[in-house]
Design a protein around this motif. Structure first.
Motif, PDB file in Angstrom:
ATOM      1  N   ASN A 105       0.832  -1.207   0.000  1.00 45.77           N
ATOM      2  CA  ASN A 105       0.000   0.000   0.000  1.00 45.77           C
ATOM      3  C   ASN A 105       0.867   1.258   0.000  1.00 45.77           C
ATOM      4  O   ASN A 105       0.678   2.171   0.808  1.00 45.77           O
ATOM      5  CB  ASN A 105      -0.930  -0.010   1.214  1.00 45.77           C
ATOM      6  CG  ASN A 105      -2.100   0.921   1.069  1.00 45.77           C
ATOM      7  OD1 ASN A 105      -2.374   1.443  -0.008  1.00 45.77           O
ATOM      8  ND2 ASN A 105      -2.792   1.159   2.171  1.00 45.77           N
ATOM      9  N   ASP A 107       1.326   4.070  -1.794  1.00 42.64           N
ATOM     10  CA  ASP A 107       0.809   5.431  -1.916  1.00 42.64           C
ATOM     11  C   ASP A 107       0.194   5.920  -0.608  1.00 42.64           C
ATOM     12  O   ASP A 107       0.456   7.049  -0.164  1.00 42.64           O
ATOM     13  CB  ASP A 107      -0.239   5.511  -3.028  1.00 42.64           C
ATOM     14  CG  ASP A 107       0.368   5.392  -4.416  1.00 42.64           C
ATOM     15  OD1 ASP A 107       1.596   5.600  -4.541  1.00 42.64           O
ATOM     16  OD2 ASP A 107      -0.376   5.092  -5.362  1.00 42.64           O
ATOM     17  N   ASP A 108      -0.599   5.079   0.035  1.00 41.43           N
ATOM     18  CA  ASP A 108      -1.248   5.458   1.281  1.00 41.43           C
ATOM     19  C   ASP A 108      -0.229   5.611   2.399  1.00 41.43           C
ATOM     20  O   ASP A 108      -0.297   6.557   3.200  1.00 41.43           O
ATOM     21  CB  ASP A 108      -2.304   4.409   1.648  1.00 41.43           C
ATOM     22  CG  ASP A 108      -3.326   4.947   2.640  1.00 41.43           C
ATOM     23  OD1 ASP A 108      -3.791   6.084   2.451  1.00 41.43           O
ATOM     24  OD2 ASP A 108      -3.646   4.236   3.609  1.00 41.43           O
ATOM     25  N   GLN A 109       0.719   4.681   2.463  1.00 42.44           N
ATOM     26  CA  GLN A 109       1.753   4.751   3.494  1.00 42.44           C
ATOM     27  C   GLN A 109       2.609   6.005   3.331  1.00 42.44           C
ATOM     28  O   GLN A 109       2.919   6.695   4.311  1.00 42.44           O
ATOM     29  CB  GLN A 109       2.647   3.501   3.440  1.00 42.44           C
ATOM     30  CG  GLN A 109       1.935   2.212   3.786  1.00 42.44           C
ATOM     31  CD  GLN A 109       1.450   2.181   5.217  1.00 42.44           C
ATOM     32  OE1 GLN A 109       2.168   2.589   6.136  1.00 42.44           O
ATOM     33  NE2 GLN A 109       0.240   1.699   5.422  1.00 42.44           N
ATOM     34  N   TYR A 110       2.978   6.305   2.099  1.00 49.05           N
ATOM     35  CA  TYR A 110       3.814   7.492   1.851  1.00 49.05           C
ATOM     36  C   TYR A 110       3.047   8.766   2.178  1.00 49.05           C
ATOM     37  O   TYR A 110       3.599   9.691   2.788  1.00 49.05           O
ATOM     38  CB  TYR A 110       4.280   7.513   0.398  1.00 49.05           C
ATOM     39  CG  TYR A 110       5.186   8.684   0.090  1.00 49.05           C
ATOM     40  CD1 TYR A 110       6.553   8.605   0.338  1.00 49.05           C
ATOM     41  CD2 TYR A 110       4.661   9.873  -0.409  1.00 49.05           C
ATOM     42  CE1 TYR A 110       7.385   9.680   0.080  1.00 49.05           C
ATOM     43  CE2 TYR A 110       5.482  10.961  -0.665  1.00 49.05           C
ATOM     44  CZ  TYR A 110       6.838  10.858  -0.425  1.00 49.05           C
ATOM     45  OH  TYR A 110       7.653  11.934  -0.674  1.00 49.05           O
ATOM     46  N   ASP A 111       1.789   8.819   1.793  1.00 52.07           N
ATOM     47  CA  ASP A 111       0.983   9.998   2.068  1.00 52.07           C
ATOM     48  C   ASP A 111       0.885  10.247   3.567  1.00 52.07           C
ATOM     49  O   ASP A 111       1.076  11.377   4.039  1.00 52.07           O
ATOM     50  CB  ASP A 111      -0.408   9.820   1.465  1.00 52.07           C
ATOM     51  CG  ASP A 111      -1.299  11.040   1.678  1.00 52.07           C
ATOM     52  OD1 ASP A 111      -0.970  12.108   1.133  1.00 52.07           O
ATOM     53  OD2 ASP A 111      -2.311  10.920   2.400  1.00 52.07           O
ATOM     54  N   GLY A 112       0.599   9.199   4.332  1.00 56.78           N
ATOM     55  CA  GLY A 112       0.496   9.345   5.778  1.00 56.78           C
ATOM     56  C   GLY A 112       1.813   9.754   6.413  1.00 56.78           C
ATOM     57  O   GLY A 112       1.860  10.654   7.261  1.00 56.78           O
ATOM     58  N   TYR A 192      -6.135  17.320   8.243  1.00 54.02           N
ATOM     59  CA  TYR A 192      -5.555  16.103   8.820  1.00 54.02           C
ATOM     60  C   TYR A 192      -5.067  16.287  10.258  1.00 54.02           C
ATOM     61  O   TYR A 192      -5.001  15.312  11.008  1.00 54.02           O
ATOM     62  CB  TYR A 192      -4.388  15.624   7.961  1.00 54.02           C
ATOM     63  CG  TYR A 192      -4.743  15.481   6.506  1.00 54.02           C
ATOM     64  CD1 TYR A 192      -5.329  14.322   6.023  1.00 54.02           C
ATOM     65  CD2 TYR A 192      -4.509  16.525   5.605  1.00 54.02           C
ATOM     66  CE1 TYR A 192      -5.666  14.193   4.688  1.00 54.02           C
ATOM     67  CE2 TYR A 192      -4.839  16.403   4.260  1.00 54.02           C
ATOM     68  CZ  TYR A 192      -5.422  15.240   3.808  1.00 54.02           C
ATOM     69  OH  TYR A 192      -5.768  15.119   2.485  1.00 54.02           O
ATOM     70  N   ARG A 208      -5.911  10.570  12.012  1.00 51.73           N
ATOM     71  CA  ARG A 208      -5.400   9.319  11.419  1.00 51.73           C
ATOM     72  C   ARG A 208      -6.513   8.476  10.802  1.00 51.73           C
ATOM     73  O   ARG A 208      -6.230   7.465  10.156  1.00 51.73           O
ATOM     74  CB  ARG A 208      -4.631   8.525  12.471  1.00 51.73           C
ATOM     75  CG  ARG A 208      -3.382   9.249  12.970  1.00 51.73           C
ATOM     76  CD  ARG A 208      -2.494   8.351  13.799  1.00 51.73           C
ATOM     77  NE  ARG A 208      -1.256   9.024  14.143  1.00 51.73           N
ATOM     78  CZ  ARG A 208      -0.906   9.395  15.380  1.00 51.73           C
ATOM     79  NH1 ARG A 208      -1.729   9.158  16.396  1.00 51.73           N
ATOM     80  NH2 ARG A 208       0.244  10.007  15.609  1.00 51.73           N
ATOM     81  N   HIS A 210      -7.970   9.288   8.307  1.00 52.68           N
ATOM     82  CA  HIS A 210      -7.740   9.396   6.866  1.00 52.68           C
ATOM     83  C   HIS A 210      -6.931   8.207   6.331  1.00 52.68           C
ATOM     84  O   HIS A 210      -6.930   7.956   5.124  1.00 52.68           O
ATOM     85  CB  HIS A 210      -7.013  10.697   6.547  1.00 52.68           C
ATOM     86  CG  HIS A 210      -7.850  11.920   6.774  1.00 52.68           C
ATOM     87  ND1 HIS A 210      -8.836  12.328   5.915  1.00 52.68           N
ATOM     88  CD2 HIS A 210      -7.854  12.822   7.798  1.00 52.68           C
ATOM     89  CE1 HIS A 210      -9.398  13.428   6.373  1.00 52.68           C
ATOM     90  NE2 HIS A 210      -8.834  13.754   7.518  1.00 52.68           N
ATOM     91  N   TRP A 211      -6.237   7.514   7.241  1.00 49.34           N
ATOM     92  CA  TRP A 211      -5.436   6.349   6.845  1.00 49.34           C
ATOM     93  C   TRP A 211      -5.918   5.079   7.539  1.00 49.34           C
ATOM     94  O   TRP A 211      -5.171   4.125   7.704  1.00 49.34           O
ATOM     95  CB  TRP A 211      -3.960   6.618   7.159  1.00 49.34           C
ATOM     96  CG  TRP A 211      -3.473   7.840   6.426  1.00 49.34           C
ATOM     97  CD1 TRP A 211      -3.115   7.916   5.107  1.00 49.34           C
ATOM     98  CD2 TRP A 211      -3.321   9.159   6.960  1.00 49.34           C
ATOM     99  NE1 TRP A 211      -2.754   9.201   4.794  1.00 49.34           N
ATOM    100  CE2 TRP A 211      -2.868   9.993   5.904  1.00 49.34           C
ATOM    101  CE3 TRP A 211      -3.518   9.731   8.222  1.00 49.34           C
ATOM    102  CZ2 TRP A 211      -2.618  11.356   6.077  1.00 49.34           C
ATOM    103  CZ3 TRP A 211      -3.271  11.088   8.389  1.00 49.34           C
ATOM    104  CH2 TRP A 211      -2.827  11.881   7.328  1.00 49.34           C
ATOM    105  N   GLY A 212      -7.179   5.094   7.975  1.00 45.56           N
ATOM    106  CA  GLY A 212      -7.797   3.895   8.505  1.00 45.56           C
ATOM    107  C   GLY A 212      -7.551   3.612   9.966  1.00 45.56           C
ATOM    108  O   GLY A 212      -7.886   2.528  10.450  1.00 45.56           O
TER     109      GLY A 212
END
Length: 244
Positions: A105, A107-112, A192, A208, A210-212
């Motif tokens: 994952n 993209d999501d990990q980098y964004d967070g 955020y 957080r 936003h990232w589940g």
């Protein structure tokens, strides 16, 4: 699929290089979370990390491999800080690089990670500017499962009483635990994260969801009579009450 990442930031701050060094090595409870590395190359730095550079007050770096038992999506983690004097040593320039390997994952990990980096480094500057070297009581807590909903973080701003259109740098009376009014400056604000700074504390709100993950709060309380457990209990009740 595993893929490398790098998040790099540079900034100047009104603090001496030694103050920055102290903040990122022994003073992390004042702006992030408590973590004190062994003061040598090869020393332990917590959460499986090893010190790879120890050159006070100029260069500090740590590295960890095989972190999946702690963070399932992170195979390699490296944090590197370079500090240089500016203005005759009265100011400091800092370069921070977070790099490693995400295993899933991406993209999501980098964004967070990228958005958290900006908030943590902002909080570091707030700490250095307003509270450097002061003793701190640190507490952190997470909201209930309901706070993982996609729109959950908006409820935090409403509960604090932040008006629509509130800008960073605005002085407010925020509604805290048990209806207490907090004279504070909104030092950070986006969809955020929210940062409040009072005369005695940095209070940070993490969206957080936003990232589940659950919404979170950390309190860095610099008051002489600060009680970390009391802060945790009070803010936990406040946060749970939002999603009851």
């Amino acid at each position: 699929m595993s893929e490398e990442f790098e998040i790099a930031r540079e900034f100047e701050v009104d603090a001496e290089p030694q103050q920055v060094w102290d903040a990122i090595t022994t003073g992390t409870a004042g702006w992030q979370w408590p973590s004190e590395p062994e003061p040598r190359e090869g020393g332990s730095a917590g959460m499986g990390h090893t010190v790879t550079a120890w050159d006070p007050p100029h260069h500090f770096a740590v590295r960890a491999e095989n972190l999946q038992e702690i963070i399932p999506t992170l195979a390699l983690n490296q944090l590197d800080h370079t500090i240089e004097p500016r203005d005759g040593g009265r100011r400091a320039w800092v370069r921070y690089v977070h790099s490693g390997i995400f295993t899933d994952n991406w993209d999501d990990q980098y964004d967070g990670a990228s958005k958290h980096t900006d908030f943590y480094l902002h909080t570091l500057r707030e700490y250095l500017t307003h509270f450097a070297s002061r003793p701190v009581a640190f507490s952190t807590l997470d909201g209930p499962d309901a706070s993982t909903a996609p729109d959950a973080f908006a409820a935090v701003g409403r509960a604090l009483g932040l008006a629509a259109g509130t800008a960073e740098g605005t002085g407010v009376q925020a509604r805290g635990p048990a209806g207490q009014l907090l004279d504070a400056v909104v030092d950070f604000l986006n969809p955020y994260f929210i940062g409040l700074r009072t005369d005695e504390a940095l209070i940070r709100f993490f969206g957080r969801n936003h990232w589940g993950a659950p919404v979170g709060i950390s309190v860095h309380n610099f008051a002489p009579d600060a009680d970390a457990k009391a802060d945790e209990t009070a803010w936990q009740a406040w946060l749970d009450g939002i999603y009851a």
